[in-house]
Design a protein around this motif. Structure first.
Motif, short mmCIF file in Angstrom:
data_model
loop_
_atom_site.label_atom_id
_atom_site.label_comp_id
_atom_site.label_asym_id
_atom_site.label_seq_id
_atom_site.Cartn_x
_atom_site.Cartn_y
_atom_site.Cartn_z
N LEU A 36 0.81 -1.22 0.00
CA LEU A 36 0.00 0.00 0.00
C LEU A 36 0.85 1.27 0.00
CD1 LEU A 36 -3.00 -0.83 2.35
CD2 LEU A 36 -2.85 -1.00 -0.13
N TYR A 39 1.45 2.55 -3.57
CA TYR A 39 0.35 2.79 -4.51
C TYR A 39 0.49 4.11 -5.26
CZ TYR A 39 -2.66 -1.26 -3.77
OH TYR A 39 -3.19 -2.52 -3.77
N TRP A 42 1.27 3.77 -8.85
CA TRP A 42 0.32 3.19 -9.79
C TRP A 42 -1.02 3.92 -9.86
CZ3 TRP A 42 2.02 -0.49 -5.83
CH2 TRP A 42 3.25 -1.05 -6.16
N SER A 43 -1.37 4.62 -8.82
CA SER A 43 -2.71 5.21 -8.73
C SER A 43 -2.75 6.60 -9.34
CB SER A 43 -3.12 5.29 -7.25
OG SER A 43 -4.33 5.99 -7.11
N ASN A 46 -3.92 8.20 -5.37
CA ASN A 46 -3.12 7.97 -4.16
C ASN A 46 -1.67 8.34 -4.41
OD1 ASN A 46 -1.27 5.89 -2.53
ND2 ASN A 46 -3.10 6.35 -1.35
N THR A 156 -4.95 2.24 -12.20
CA THR A 156 -4.17 1.41 -11.29
C THR A 156 -3.84 0.06 -11.92
OG1 THR A 156 -5.13 2.51 -9.37
CG2 THR A 156 -4.12 0.36 -8.99
#
Length: 166
Positions: A36, A39, A42-43, A46, A156
């Motif tokens: 997490l 992230y 990738w997000s 976020n 994502t």
């Protein structure tokens, strides 16, 4: 009948899932799904975050019951969102809920299915109950959240696929 996750609600407000096939074994995809604090790589929303310390004073690591604080940014707005890990089945299923089980607002779930030598990764967003902001701003806010969730899932999954296959 599928197994119910902690905090299950009989009639969620709305839900959306998408899948992507990744040319990597589940173990490799799992490393990304459960990271997490990465992230932000990738997000579309976020930007990272941190594990909260448990009662023993030790930061969480992604086990069931651990809490993570995600730092999010969209347009000119930034906010923090605490999440609680509610399911972890190694290399298969990872889920967390925004607001923790105490508030039980949104369930995020990642399911990994072996697919030949690769993995099918499914990401699901389930709005379990309305937040105070959603109640205040009504359907316009719900439509915005649903659209953002769909865009976020696509971004994502595509970014995770590209990263793990690189």
């Amino acid at each position: 009948m599928s197994e119910q996750l902690p905090g299950h609600v009989d009639d969620p407000v709305m839900s959306h899932s998408e899948s992507v096939d990744i040319d990597a074994p589940p173990q490799k995809v799992w490393e990304m799904v459960t990271a997490l604090d990465r992230y932000g790589e990738w997000s579309n929303e976020n930007t990272g975050g941190y594990w909260r310390k448990g009662p023993d004073g030790v930061p969480g690591t992604g086990q069931v019951g651990d809490m993570f604080v995600g730092i999010n940014r969209l347009d000119d707005e930034e906010w923090k969102a605490p999440v609680e890990i509610i399911r972890r089945v190694e290399n298969e299923d990872f889920a967390f809920v925004t607001g923790g089980l105490e508030h039980n607002i949104v369930l995020w779930r990642y399911q990994l299915t072996p697919n030949g030598a690769g993995t099918t990764l499914t990401e699901t967003w389930t709005l379990r109950k309305l937040s105070p902001r959603m109640v205040e701003f009504g359907q316009k806010e719900l439509d915005y959240r649903a659209g953002n969730a769909r865009a976020g899932i696509r971004a994502t999954l595509a970014a995770m696929k590209a990263a793990v296959e690189a």
